[in-house]
Design a protein around this motif. Structure first.
Motif, PDB file in Angstrom:
ATOM      1  N   LEU A  21      41.244  66.876  37.784  1.00  0.00           N
ATOM      2  CA  LEU A  21      42.721  66.817  37.842  1.00  0.00           C
ATOM      3  C   LEU A  21      43.000  65.530  37.467  1.00  0.00           C
ATOM      4  CD1 LEU A  21      43.469  68.592  41.096  1.00  0.00           C
ATOM      5  CD2 LEU A  21      43.568  69.612  38.804  1.00  0.00           C
ATOM      6  N   GLN A  22      44.231  65.414  36.755  1.00  0.00           N
ATOM      7  CA  GLN A  22      44.897  64.236  36.348  1.00  0.00           C
ATOM      8  C   GLN A  22      46.356  64.142  36.401  1.00  0.00           C
ATOM      9  OE1 GLN A  22      45.297  62.550  32.307  1.00  0.00           O
ATOM     10  NE2 GLN A  22      44.482  60.638  32.851  1.00  0.00           N
ATOM     11  N   TYR A  23      47.120  63.301  37.321  1.00  0.00           N
ATOM     12  CA  TYR A  23      48.579  63.244  37.448  1.00  0.00           C
ATOM     13  C   TYR A  23      49.225  62.327  36.207  1.00  0.00           C
ATOM     14  CZ  TYR A  23      53.264  62.515  39.063  1.00  0.00           C
ATOM     15  OH  TYR A  23      54.441  62.246  39.203  1.00  0.00           O
TER      16      TYR A  23
ATOM     17  N   ILE B 136      50.543  67.637  34.754  1.00  0.00           N
ATOM     18  CA  ILE B 136      49.300  67.576  35.419  1.00  0.00           C
ATOM     19  C   ILE B 136      48.138  68.126  34.381  1.00  0.00           C
ATOM     20  CG2 ILE B 136      47.693  68.271  37.005  1.00  0.00           C
ATOM     21  CD1 ILE B 136      49.992  69.014  38.955  1.00  0.00           C
ATOM     22  N   LYS B 137      47.177  67.196  34.248  1.00  0.00           N
ATOM     23  CA  LYS B 137      46.098  67.635  33.231  1.00  0.00           C
ATOM     24  C   LYS B 137      45.176  68.426  34.228  1.00  0.00           C
ATOM     25  CE  LYS B 137      42.202  65.877  30.540  1.00  0.00           C
ATOM     26  NZ  LYS B 137      41.544  64.632  29.874  1.00  0.00           N
ATOM     27  N   VAL B 138      44.719  69.578  33.857  1.00  0.00           N
ATOM     28  CA  VAL B 138      43.804  70.461  34.600  1.00  0.00           C
ATOM     29  C   VAL B 138      42.627  70.577  33.676  1.00  0.00           C
ATOM     30  CG1 VAL B 138      43.316  72.639  36.043  1.00  0.00           C
ATOM     31  CG2 VAL B 138      45.564  71.392  36.253  1.00  0.00           C
TER      32      VAL B 138
ATOM     33  N   LEU C 141      48.132  74.651  42.775  1.00  0.00           N
ATOM     34  CA  LEU C 141      47.293  74.988  41.695  1.00  0.00           C
ATOM     35  C   LEU C 141      46.485  76.097  42.255  1.00  0.00           C
ATOM     36  CD1 LEU C 141      46.558  71.818  39.814  1.00  0.00           C
ATOM     37  CD2 LEU C 141      47.447  73.663  38.968  1.00  0.00           C
TER      38      LEU C 141
ATOM     39  N   HIS D 110      41.826  66.860  47.346  1.00  0.00           N
ATOM     40  CA  HIS D 110      41.813  66.654  45.899  1.00  0.00           C
ATOM     41  C   HIS D 110      43.192  66.555  45.509  1.00  0.00           C
ATOM     42  CE1 HIS D 110      39.787  68.100  41.945  1.00  0.00           C
ATOM     43  NE2 HIS D 110      40.166  66.728  41.670  1.00  0.00           N
ATOM     44  N   TRP D 111      43.918  67.278  46.119  1.00  0.00           N
ATOM     45  CA  TRP D 111      45.453  67.302  45.636  1.00  0.00           C
ATOM     46  C   TRP D 111      45.967  65.728  45.999  1.00  0.00           C
ATOM     47  CZ3 TRP D 111      48.855  69.922  42.669  1.00  0.00           C
ATOM     48  CH2 TRP D 111      50.266  69.303  42.608  1.00  0.00           C
TER      49      TRP D 111
ATOM     50  N   MET E   5      44.479  63.061  43.736  1.00  0.00           N
ATOM     51  CA  MET E   5      45.288  63.001  42.174  1.00  0.00           C
ATOM     52  C   MET E   5      46.327  62.325  42.451  1.00  0.00           C
ATOM     53  SD  MET E   5      46.654  66.403  40.232  1.00  0.00           S
ATOM     54  CE  MET E   5      48.292  66.359  41.599  1.00  0.00           C
TER      55      MET E   5
ATOM     56  N   GLU F 101      41.506  60.181  36.414  1.00  0.00           N
ATOM     57  CA  GLU F 101      40.928  61.438  36.470  1.00  0.00           C
ATOM     58  C   GLU F 101      40.196  61.712  37.666  1.00  0.00           C
ATOM     59  OE1 GLU F 101      38.949  62.268  32.841  1.00  0.00           O
ATOM     60  OE2 GLU F 101      40.528  62.591  31.834  1.00  0.00           O
TER      61      GLU F 101
ATOM     62  N   THR G 289      37.534  64.403  39.875  1.00  0.00           N
ATOM     63  CA  THR G 289      36.867  65.696  40.064  1.00  0.00           C
ATOM     64  C   THR G 289      36.146  65.841  41.176  1.00  0.00           C
ATOM     65  OG1 THR G 289      34.785  64.416  39.253  1.00  0.00           O
ATOM     66  CG2 THR G 289      36.094  65.229  37.431  1.00  0.00           C
TER      67      THR G 289
END
Length: 271
Positions: free
Chosen positions: A140-142, A149-151, A218, A250-251, A254, A261, A263
């Protein structure tokens, strides 16, 4: 509160017969969930376990259990185990230490795995044991400036089978939900085997507002099936501000790390 992570790298495994198929390691650090890694002889495999603090870590015992799976993939046998009392090890933040330990033998017969069809066909008993469905490795990347968001769904390990038809692929449907309503959806291509690799990146545009205050989730739905045939849901992973502790962690990581990023492995949960 700062997040403390224990990273365990499996550097190698010696003395195991080459006739063994599907050698893998399970790492556990109670009360955390176990992590699995296939073929540590071939790759430098890592486990990431979350701990509250070094003091809390010293009260735990790191357990590394080595298993092999037969060529059918239906049976597995324990090859040995290593237990490392954490209070006896040297811990310094951001400093790596290397240990070599002899596997202790374990007495374990081959266990036959049950397909989900066999599981569903059984009557409910007074004691219900959850079946391991596998794990999903998610990036994940905000992207703060773009407000999105990149997933990336990278891979999965030890996925359960829902069909006896060989080669039936798994794929993942990703939904972005706001207050339970789907506001964006993506889907990976199919990949076969119990340890599929997708490396599929997606971008989700976010609604206006502070991401830490938005009711977003997500949803990763792991499916198995082929085109023109009925697909079945294996299970799902939820990551958001109001889900399980694993998904919340994880949220929050991020959101707090901005462009960096992040993981994590996530345990697939049944519906």
């Amino acid at each position: 509160m700062a997040l403390t992570l224990l990273v365990v790298n499996i550097l190698g495994l010696s003395g195991v017969s080459r006739r063994r198929s599907g050698v893998f390691v399970r790492a556990s650090l109670p009360p955390l969930c176990r992590r699995r890694s296939l073929s540590p002889e071939l790759h430098n495999q890592s486990f990431v376990l979350q701990v509250g603090s070094v003091e809390e870590l010293r009260t735990c015992t790191l357990k590394l259990a080595v298993y092999s799976r037969d060529f059918s993939g239906l049976r597995e046998a324990a090859l040995g185990v290593v237990e490392l009392p954490c209070e006896q090890l040297d811990w310094e933040l951001d400093i790596a230490t290397t240990y070599t330990r002899q596997l202790s033998p374990t007495k374990s017969k081959l266990k036959k795995s049950l397909s989900s069809q066999e599981t569903l066909g059984r009557r409910k008993s007074s004691v219900c044991m959850p079946r391991a469905l596998g794990q999903l490795f998610i990036l994940l990347q905000y992207q703060t400036l773009a407000q999105r968001i990149k997933v990336m769904v990278r891979k999965a390990e030890n996925l359960a089978k829902l069909t006896r038809i060989p080669g039936t692929p798994h794929y993942v449907v990703i939904n972005l939900r706001q207050d339970g309503k789907v506001i964006g959806t993506k889907e990976t291509k199919g990949a076969s085997g119990p340890n599929p690799i997708w490396n599929a990146p997606f971008l989700f545009d976010l609604p206006p507002g502070d991401i830490s205050q938005l009711p977003l989730v997500l949803e990763f739905i792991v499916m198995q099936g082929r085109l023109y045939t009925k697909s079945s849901i294996l299970g799902r992973v939820l990551i958001g501000s109001d889900v399980s502790e694993e998904g919340q962690g994880h949220w929050k990581e991020m959101c707090s790390r901005g462009q960096i990023e992040t993981t994590r492995w996530h345990t697939i949960q049944s519906d």
